[in-house]
Design a protein around this motif. Structure first.
Motif, PDB file in Angstrom:
ATOM      1  N   SER A 110      37.126  25.612  40.581  1.00  0.00           N
ATOM      2  CA  SER A 110      38.220  26.554  40.804  1.00  0.00           C
ATOM      3  C   SER A 110      38.553  27.299  39.519  1.00  0.00           C
ATOM      4  O   SER A 110      38.075  26.956  38.441  1.00  0.00           O
ATOM      5  N   ARG A 113      44.935  30.435  39.402  1.00  0.00           N
ATOM      6  CA  ARG A 113      45.480  31.360  40.404  1.00  0.00           C
ATOM      7  C   ARG A 113      46.763  31.958  39.852  1.00  0.00           C
ATOM      8  O   ARG A 113      47.725  31.244  39.564  1.00  0.00           O
ATOM      9  N   MET A 265      42.656  28.383  42.444  1.00  0.00           N
ATOM     10  CA  MET A 265      42.027  28.874  43.666  1.00  0.00           C
ATOM     11  C   MET A 265      40.519  28.680  43.550  1.00  0.00           C
ATOM     12  O   MET A 265      39.971  28.546  42.442  1.00  0.00           O
ATOM     13  N   GLU A 278      37.281  29.161  54.781  1.00  0.00           N
ATOM     14  CA  GLU A 278      38.549  29.131  55.510  1.00  0.00           C
ATOM     15  C   GLU A 278      39.481  30.197  54.946  1.00  0.00           C
ATOM     16  O   GLU A 278      39.096  30.959  54.047  1.00  0.00           O
ATOM     17  N   GLU A 279      40.717  30.252  55.443  1.00  0.00           N
ATOM     18  CA  GLU A 279      41.613  31.364  55.121  1.00  0.00           C
ATOM     19  C   GLU A 279      41.977  31.452  53.647  1.00  0.00           C
ATOM     20  O   GLU A 279      42.299  32.536  53.148  1.00  0.00           O
ATOM     21  N   ARG A 280      41.903  30.365  52.915  1.00  0.00           N
ATOM     22  CA  ARG A 280      42.246  30.378  51.489  1.00  0.00           C
ATOM     23  C   ARG A 280      41.025  30.614  50.599  1.00  0.00           C
ATOM     24  O   ARG A 280      41.123  30.539  49.388  1.00  0.00           O
ATOM     25  N   GLY A 281      39.897  30.917  51.226  1.00  0.00           N
ATOM     26  CA  GLY A 281      38.697  31.230  50.450  1.00  0.00           C
ATOM     27  C   GLY A 281      37.891  30.023  50.037  1.00  0.00           C
ATOM     28  O   GLY A 281      36.950  30.135  49.241  1.00  0.00           O
ATOM     29  N   ARG A 282      38.220  28.842  50.581  1.00  0.00           N
ATOM     30  CA  ARG A 282      37.463  27.642  50.261  1.00  0.00           C
ATOM     31  C   ARG A 282      36.347  27.407  51.275  1.00  0.00           C
ATOM     32  O   ARG A 282      36.405  27.885  52.398  1.00  0.00           O
ATOM     33  N   ARG A 284      34.272  25.696  54.069  1.00  0.00           N
ATOM     34  CA  ARG A 284      34.619  24.839  55.201  1.00  0.00           C
ATOM     35  C   ARG A 284      33.657  23.660  55.265  1.00  0.00           C
ATOM     36  O   ARG A 284      32.445  23.835  55.406  1.00  0.00           O
ATOM     37  N   ALA A 309      37.385  22.828  51.190  1.00  0.00           N
ATOM     38  CA  ALA A 309      38.535  22.334  51.957  1.00  0.00           C
ATOM     39  C   ALA A 309      38.100  21.037  52.638  1.00  0.00           C
ATOM     40  O   ALA A 309      37.617  21.037  53.766  1.00  0.00           O
ATOM     41  N   TYR A 321      44.397  18.563  53.985  1.00  0.00           N
ATOM     42  CA  TYR A 321      43.222  18.591  53.113  1.00  0.00           C
ATOM     43  C   TYR A 321      43.485  17.848  51.801  1.00  0.00           C
ATOM     44  O   TYR A 321      44.639  17.701  51.366  1.00  0.00           O
TER      45      TYR A 321
END
Length: 471
Positions: A110, A113, A265, A278-282, A284, A309, A321
């Motif tokens: 990561s 962020r 992030m 997924e929606e946070r950019g991680r 799946r 995630a 998670y």
């Protein structure tokens, strides 16, 4: 042999490769790790590096030294095309090139962020890399050197005012270590008093360290206040333009050191892949760490660490998670190696499950906080627990010995307070006094000015010809 490509050499990536070397038989698979850095950073030690309690190099694990059977490539993976099982590798020097693989493991970690707060991108510094920790430490000590030569006033106050944004574990630990370092430095500078130094931590929530109980967090707040460090709860940073800190409470002051620890992030590199996010950019992934999309398992693709995630089967994770921390990344890396080995041998992988036994934080020499369920321990005992846990958790005995030896020497000799901030521009002194050839435009006038006068040793033919004299 199947080729296993590990993208990222941080916690999860290093431990995956390290354990694969021990679990795979000779000839079962070929392993390659690609990371822009030739080392893994043990991030829980970054606050202690800032405080001068751990030598920076001792908080690192050299990949090539400890991954003896793995091919280590110091470069970036800038694109992954899993449909064709190819990855684009971009080195620091030279042209990008593609490599093929059979199995891919994404453990790219990561990055800090941040939010679009004016001045943060230009003036703040993160705490994700060893270089950042060293820079913070050197800046604090250099600021003391500068402030000691100045009279009381705004410029001196700015040099001795330090700000940390974010009240999680990383923020509180580095804040406390910075305060501890400054308290030691004051003893060496008779021109600077304890009251001349100011420390501010800014936290948008109404509490700090959500991993511990309210009682433990209140003890930490009280301890920091007693040590001359101020925590601003329910407060947001509105601006940091030019080092001028403006808070949502209306308070304003100037600072030369602004440390950002308010979240992380997933690395943006994932946007250049065809793997599901997924929606946070991680990435799946399933509980067994295999990548999955809407249609099910994505064959030969795995993920772990902060970039993924990973479902928390204990039910205690935020949003269901695993939280992005070192404990999970290390253990996921170990489980990932077991699962990959199992699938290579035609066996089934197992789910990742880790019941968190507690959280421990170091708050500078002699101070710590520990929480396990309803049990909270604070003070010197918790500090010993913190050092004991992380001293043993540091990978490889070679690194453990160096870190623990450093602690022992510090107890006997005291912490080192030498600043080498000049390392950021190491050629400055050489360049300032290095001789340089004169520009070509200046050479002709210089030659004309230095030409000999007639009769004064000139050697040109016209000047050496005999001169007729009238009688």
């Amino acid at each position: 042999m199947p080729k296993i490509l590990i993208v990222g050499g941080g916690y999860a990536g290093f431990y995956t490769a390290w354990k694969l070397e021990k679990q795979l038989n000779k000839g079962e698979a070929e392993v390659m790790v690609v990371d822009p850095l030739p080392y893994m950073t043990y991030q829980p030690f970054l606050p202690e590096v800032v405080g001068g309690n751990v030598e920076p190099r001792h908080a690192l694990v050299a990949l090539r030294r400890h991954l003896k059977k793995t091919t280590v490539v110091t470069a970036r993976v800038t694109k992954i095309d899993h449909a064709s099982k190819t990855a684009t590798i971009t080195p620091e020097v030279g042209e990008p090139w593609e490599t093929s693989y059979d199995i891919i493991v994404v453990t790219a970690g990561s990055v800090s962020r941040t939010f679009p707060i004016p001045g943060v991108a230009d003036n703040a510094i993160g705490l994700k890399a060893i270089e950042e920790a060293v820079a913070i430490r050197d800046r604090i000590m250099t600021n003391f050197d500068k402030a000691a030569t100045l009279p009381a006033g705004p410029e001196r106050d700015r040099l001795l005012t330090f700000v940390v944004v974010g009240g999680g574990f990383a923020g509180i630990e580095v804040f406390a270590e910075m305060r501890s370092l400054a308290s030691d430095l004051v003893k060496k500078y008779p021109q600077i008093s304890f009251d001349d130094t100011r420390f501010h931590l800014i936290e948008a929530m109404g509490r700090i360290m959500p991993e511990v109980s309210l009682k433990t967090s209140h003890w930490v707040l009280k301890n920091l206040a007693q040590r001359g460090a101020e925590v601003h709860l329910d407060t947001q940073l509105k601006s940091a333009v030019g080092g001028v800190i403006e808070l949502s409470t209306g308070e304003s002051f100037e600072s030369d050191v602004i440390v950002w620890t308010a979240g992380v992030m997933a690395t943006p590199m994932l946007r250049n892949t065809d793997l599901p996010l997924e929606e946070r950019g991680r990435l799946r992934v399933r509980a067994d760490l295999r990548v999955e999309d809407d249609n099910g398992i994505v064959a030969d693709a795995w993920g772990a660490g902060d970039v993924s995630a990973v479902p928390d089967l204990t039910g205690k994770g935020v949003g269901g998670y695993c939280v992005p921390n070192a404990q999970h990344a290390v253990r996921q890396g170990k489980q990932l190696a077991k699962n990959i080995t199992a699938t290579v041998r035609g066996e089934l992988p197992k789910d990742y499950y880790h019941e968190n036994l507690g959280a421990v934080a170091g708050l500078g020499p002699g101070y710590g906080a520990f929480q396990s369920g309803k049990i909270g321990i604070t003070g010197f005992v918790a500090w010993i627990m913190h050092r004991g846990y992380h001293g043993l958790a540091m990978p490889t005995w070679e690194r453990k010995i160096r870190v623990i030896g450093n602690w022992v020497f510090n107890v006997i000799l005291g912490r080192d307070i030498v600043s080498i901030e000049a390392r950021e521009h190491p050629r400055a002194g050489f360049e300032a006094f290095a001789s340089r050839p004169k520009p070509a435009a200046d050479e002709a006038p210089a030659k004309a000015a230095n030409a000999p006068l007639p009769g004064k040793g000139s050697t040109t033919p016209a000047q050496n010809e005999p001169v007729a004299v009238k009688k």
